[in-house]
Design a protein around this motif. Structure first.
Motif, PDB file in Angstrom:
ATOM      1  N   ALA A 426      -2.952  -6.250  -0.144  1.00 33.58           N
ATOM      2  CA  ALA A 426      -2.931  -5.605   1.170  1.00 33.58           C
ATOM      3  C   ALA A 426      -1.545  -5.270   1.633  1.00 33.58           C
ATOM      4  CB  ALA A 426      -3.608  -6.505   2.194  1.00 33.58           C
ATOM      5  N   GLY A 427      -0.524  -5.636   0.908  1.00 33.98           N
ATOM      6  CA  GLY A 427       0.832  -5.332   1.337  1.00 33.98           C
ATOM      7  C   GLY A 427       1.353  -6.292   2.346  1.00 33.98           C
ATOM      8  N   GLU A 428       0.655  -7.445   2.673  1.00 33.27           N
ATOM      9  CA  GLU A 428       1.161  -8.394   3.653  1.00 33.27           C
ATOM     10  C   GLU A 428       2.193  -9.291   3.015  1.00 33.27           C
ATOM     11  OE1 GLU A 428      -1.898 -10.358   5.813  1.00 33.27           O
ATOM     12  OE2 GLU A 428      -3.395  -8.887   5.220  1.00 33.27           O
ATOM     13  N   ALA A 429       2.871 -10.057   3.878  1.00 38.27           N
ATOM     14  CA  ALA A 429       3.838 -11.018   3.382  1.00 38.27           C
ATOM     15  C   ALA A 429       3.107 -12.090   2.608  1.00 38.27           C
ATOM     16  CB  ALA A 429       4.611 -11.633   4.539  1.00 38.27           C
ATOM     17  N   GLY A 430       3.528 -12.369   1.406  1.00 39.61           N
ATOM     18  CA  GLY A 430       2.919 -13.380   0.572  1.00 39.61           C
ATOM     19  C   GLY A 430       1.877 -12.849  -0.374  1.00 39.61           C
ATOM     20  N   SER A 431       1.488 -11.600  -0.283  1.00 41.25           N
ATOM     21  CA  SER A 431       0.480 -11.044  -1.198  1.00 41.25           C
ATOM     22  C   SER A 431       1.148 -10.615  -2.479  1.00 41.25           C
ATOM     23  CB  SER A 431      -0.220  -9.865  -0.528  1.00 41.25           C
ATOM     24  OG  SER A 431       0.718  -8.866  -0.239  1.00 41.25           O
ATOM     25  N   SER A 438      -1.529   0.912 -11.375  1.00 42.02           N
ATOM     26  CA  SER A 438      -2.480   1.246 -10.321  1.00 42.02           C
ATOM     27  C   SER A 438      -2.112   2.585  -9.699  1.00 42.02           C
ATOM     28  CB  SER A 438      -2.454   0.162  -9.247  1.00 42.02           C
ATOM     29  OG  SER A 438      -1.182   0.086  -8.649  1.00 42.02           O
ATOM     30  N   TRP A 439      -3.097   3.385  -9.360  1.00 43.91           N
ATOM     31  CA  TRP A 439      -2.873   4.705  -8.744  1.00 43.91           C
ATOM     32  C   TRP A 439      -3.998   5.006  -7.783  1.00 43.91           C
ATOM     33  CZ3 TRP A 439       0.994   7.776  -8.090  1.00 43.91           C
ATOM     34  CH2 TRP A 439       0.762   9.040  -7.567  1.00 43.91           C
ATOM     35  N   PRO A 440      -3.704   5.411  -6.567  1.00 48.17           N
ATOM     36  CA  PRO A 440      -2.356   5.439  -6.002  1.00 48.17           C
ATOM     37  C   PRO A 440      -1.853   4.043  -5.700  1.00 48.17           C
ATOM     38  CG  PRO A 440      -3.967   6.097  -4.375  1.00 48.17           C
ATOM     39  CD  PRO A 440      -4.719   5.943  -5.664  1.00 48.17           C
ATOM     40  N   PRO A 441      -0.560   3.893  -5.389  1.00 49.84           N
ATOM     41  CA  PRO A 441       0.009   2.537  -5.263  1.00 49.84           C
ATOM     42  C   PRO A 441      -0.668   1.709  -4.195  1.00 49.84           C
ATOM     43  CG  PRO A 441       1.745   4.174  -5.386  1.00 49.84           C
ATOM     44  CD  PRO A 441       0.460   4.927  -5.248  1.00 49.84           C
ATOM     45  N   TYR A 442      -1.171   2.362  -3.116  1.00 54.51           N
ATOM     46  CA  TYR A 442      -1.772   1.568  -2.049  1.00 54.51           C
ATOM     47  C   TYR A 442      -3.260   1.333  -2.271  1.00 54.51           C
ATOM     48  CZ  TYR A 442      -2.955   6.313  -0.660  1.00 54.51           C
ATOM     49  OH  TYR A 442      -3.400   7.588  -0.651  1.00 54.51           O
ATOM     50  N   GLN A 520      -5.089   4.816   4.867  1.00 53.51           N
ATOM     51  CA  GLN A 520      -3.773   5.398   5.101  1.00 53.51           C
ATOM     52  C   GLN A 520      -2.649   4.514   4.575  1.00 53.51           C
ATOM     53  OE1 GLN A 520      -3.134   8.347   6.248  1.00 53.51           O
ATOM     54  NE2 GLN A 520      -0.921   8.187   6.366  1.00 53.51           N
ATOM     55  N   CYS A 521      -2.698   3.173   4.939  1.00 55.00           N
ATOM     56  CA  CYS A 521      -1.605   2.289   4.530  1.00 55.00           C
ATOM     57  C   CYS A 521      -2.054   1.201   3.564  1.00 55.00           C
ATOM     58  CB  CYS A 521      -0.939   1.661   5.763  1.00 55.00           C
ATOM     59  SG  CYS A 521      -2.049   0.603   6.716  1.00 55.00           S
ATOM     60  N   GLY A 522      -3.377   1.040   3.331  1.00 57.74           N
ATOM     61  CA  GLY A 522      -3.856   0.057   2.357  1.00 57.74           C
ATOM     62  C   GLY A 522      -4.034  -1.325   2.926  1.00 57.74           C
ATOM     63  N   MET A 523      -3.764  -1.544   4.206  1.00 56.51           N
ATOM     64  CA  MET A 523      -3.928  -2.881   4.782  1.00 56.51           C
ATOM     65  C   MET A 523      -5.400  -3.155   5.055  1.00 56.51           C
ATOM     66  SD  MET A 523      -0.853  -3.904   4.760  1.00 56.51           S
ATOM     67  CE  MET A 523      -0.962  -5.394   5.727  1.00 56.51           C
ATOM     68  N   CYS A 535      -1.142   0.859  11.110  1.00 56.37           N
ATOM     69  CA  CYS A 535      -0.711   2.277  11.196  1.00 56.37           C
ATOM     70  C   CYS A 535      -1.493   3.062  12.230  1.00 56.37           C
ATOM     71  CB  CYS A 535      -0.823   2.949   9.836  1.00 56.37           C
ATOM     72  SG  CYS A 535      -2.513   3.140   9.255  1.00 56.37           S
ATOM     73  N   GLY A 536      -2.621   2.468  12.783  1.00 62.05           N
ATOM     74  CA  GLY A 536      -3.384   3.176  13.807  1.00 62.05           C
ATOM     75  C   GLY A 536      -4.336   4.200  13.276  1.00 62.05           C
ATOM     76  N   ASN A 537      -4.495   4.297  11.947  1.00 57.49           N
ATOM     77  CA  ASN A 537      -5.392   5.295  11.373  1.00 57.49           C
ATOM     78  C   ASN A 537      -6.836   4.912  11.665  1.00 57.49           C
ATOM     79  OD1 ASN A 537      -5.779   7.682   9.677  1.00 57.49           O
ATOM     80  ND2 ASN A 537      -6.782   6.232   8.290  1.00 57.49           N
ATOM     81  N   PRO A 538      -7.741   5.844  11.999  1.00 58.28           N
ATOM     82  CA  PRO A 538      -9.149   5.508  12.254  1.00 58.28           C
ATOM     83  C   PRO A 538      -9.781   4.870  11.024  1.00 58.28           C
ATOM     84  CG  PRO A 538      -8.658   7.701  13.052  1.00 58.28           C
ATOM     85  CD  PRO A 538      -7.469   7.257  12.286  1.00 58.28           C
TER      86      PRO A 538
END
Length: 541
Positions: A426-431, A438-442, A520-523, A535-538
């Motif tokens: 998820a891109g968080e701290a500690g992940s 992997s493609w795309p990176p997120y 949008q950001c993969g979180m 990121c606020g994406n719907p």
């Protein structure tokens, strides 16, 4: 000390008083006209035959060349049509009188001056014969004369044509001030002779004029002479400087062009001299004479290119004027004014006087107005803004990781080792970082199954996978010979390799919520969240 506004007022009053005394000359360029200046010289060739009827008739034939006049003029067409004053090509004295004096003195051996005056002799018989020799010719004349007028035109060229260009008289007037129209018979075939811009009339506001005369045959060392004169009153036909103009006429100015300084064009010519008053012949009369001769004034290709070169030359764009002046000389190598301007432009090319060589001025940077707020106030405000942003980010992260409806409890699967092992990045701290391929990176892939449902507290091997549903998709049944009950497998269902088992079903097990991630950001998205907390994406996009 006087104040500044008092000094300005004094200077303004002084300039107002001096204004009538200033020389009223606009910024007209006379070198637009000077290339078309010409010197006109005329002469008469007289062939005279003396008849002696005493006893046996005898004849004596002689040829004499008589200079008529010299003056100035200007070219109005590129093929060599020239305008001058009639007095330049038609002298007041009759050349036949001169020839009669010469031939009679030679044959009868008497003393008679070689001039244009009629004389008398003491011998009655010889005097009768002499008077019968003078024109006009009659039935009892003792002399027969034939006169041919020769006109030579000397254009302002460098080098000048040797002997000038021969010309013929197309039309001449009945008075010395009338326009005479000439046409060169040799030298205008290429239609490249420089011409003058001919105006239409002398306007009522015209006051300042330039008299363009040629006292001698023109060359690079003897260019046309330009003298300033003024009309009194403006727009009239009389000069203010009468003595000055009369002196110019005696030096060869009859037929000289009058240049309007305001428009840089010829508006007439001047004639007179030799005791005769100065007379202005306007451009209106010149055009009427041209119409009578069947000529239309026009300019040639050389004039067009030359005037384009003058635009750069007079603006001190010497670098740009050089190729244009060179083109003029390509069309007319003996163009005297273009050759002189080219030498000047080449000597000033690239110097401080060459406006075309100066670099373009850089735009002046606009200095923002200084603020009255001290710098430390701005610094303190920036720190406060950064602190508020940091607090907001922490609150948003905590909110996104909280499970809805549990009173703020965090999702146990967020830190589960199995989730990270299954490829949840998820891109968080500690992940864990995503794999290199992997493609795309997120993008994050999660396998839902028994392993995903395990609690992080359970230790031991994973439970056996749940057997797949043997029923065919879409609610259809297998044929009797291919159903699993008869020991036959579906032909399109490949068997997994040894040691591996595919997830029995891509849907999450019952009782476990399906995890969602932001496109949008993969979180990871919390349950029931409609927007990504990072990121606020719907969430539905």
């Amino acid at each position: 000390m006087p104040r500044l506004h008092s000094l300005i007022a004094g200077l303004g009053a002084l300039s107002a008083l001096a204004a009538p005394l200033l020389h009223p000359h606009p910024s007209g360029s006379t070198d637009r006209v000077t290339p078309g200046a010409v010197r006109v010289e005329s002469s008469s060739h007289v062939r005279i035959t003396l008849l002696d009827d005493r006893g046996v008739i005898k004849q004596l034939a002689r040829d004499y060349d008589v200079d008529l006049a010299k003056g100035s003029g200007f070219t109005v067409t590129p093929d060599g049509v020239v305008v001058t004053a009639t007095q330049v090509v038609q002298a007041a004295e009759d050349p036949r009188v001169y020839a009669a004096n010469r031939v009679f003195a030679e044959y009868f051996k008497v003393k008679i001056p070689a001039d244009f005056k009629r004389h008398s002799l003491d011998d009655v018989d010889l005097d009768r014969r002499l008077q019968a020799c003078y024109p006009p010719q009659q039935t009892d004349s003792t002399c027969i004369a034939d006169v041919t007028t020769n006109v030579s035109v000397y254009p302002y060229l460098d080098p000048p044509p040797p002997g000038g260009l021969p010309a013929q008289i197309l039309t001449a007037g009945t008075s010395p001030a009338s326009p005479a129209v000439l046409k060169v018979t040799k030298g205008g075939e290429k239609q490249s002779l420089p011409t003058v811009p001919l105006g239409t009339t002398i306007g009522g506001a015209v006051e300042s004029l330039d008299v363009m005369s040629l006292p001698g045959r023109p060359s690079a060392k003897t260019p046309p002479k330009l003298d300033t004169a003024h009309l009194d009153p403006p727009g009239s036909r009389t000069f203010k400087e009468r003595d000055k103009v009369a002196k110019l006429l005696d030096e060869g100015a009859p037929g000289a062009a009058l240049i309007d300084d305001g428009k840089s064009e010829v508006v007439g010519f001047v004639s007179g001299g030799g005791g005769e008053p100065a007379t202005i012949t306007p451009a209106d009369d010149i055009r009427s004479a041209l119409v009578a001769a069947g000529v239309t004034p026009r300019r040639g290709a050389v004039d067009v290119v030359y005037e384009n070169a003058l635009a750069s030359y007079h603006n001190k764009l010497y670098s740009g004027a050089i190729p244009a002046l060179q083109q003029v000389l390509n069309l007319r190598p003996d163009h005297a004014v273009a050759a002189d301007h080219l030498r000047v432009a080449q000597s000033k090319q690239g110097t401080a006087e060459d406006a075309g060589a100066k670099p373009a001025a850089r735009p002046v940077a606009v200095t923002p107005p200084k603020s009255s707020v001290p710098l430390y106030v701005w610094a303190a405000g920036g720190v406060a803004v950064l602190a508020l942003l940091a607090v907001g980010v922490v609150l948003l992260r905590r909110r996104s990781t909280a499970r809805p409806g549990t009173g703020g409890e965090t999702d146990p699967g967020a830190a589960a080792p199995g989730a990270a092992a299954q490829g949840e990045f998820a891109g968080e701290a500690g992940s864990y970082p995503p794999p290199e391929n992997s493609w795309p990176p997120y993008a994050v892939t999660r396998v839902f199954g028994a392993e995903a449902a395990r609690s992080p507290d359970v230790v031991g091997p994973p439970p056996a996978p749940v057997p797949a549903d043997p029923s065919p998709p879409g609610g259809h049944s297998y044929p009797a010979d291919l159903s699993p009950a008869h020991g036959h497998a579906h032909p399109e269902e490949p068997s997994p390799p040894r040691g591996h088992s595919y997830p029995p079903n891509p849907s999450p097990p019952r009782g476990q919520a399906q995890l969602k991630f932001c496109t949008q950001c993969g979180m990871r998205l919390g349950q029931g969240h409609r927007f990504c907390g990072f990121c606020g994406n719907p969430a539905d996009s």
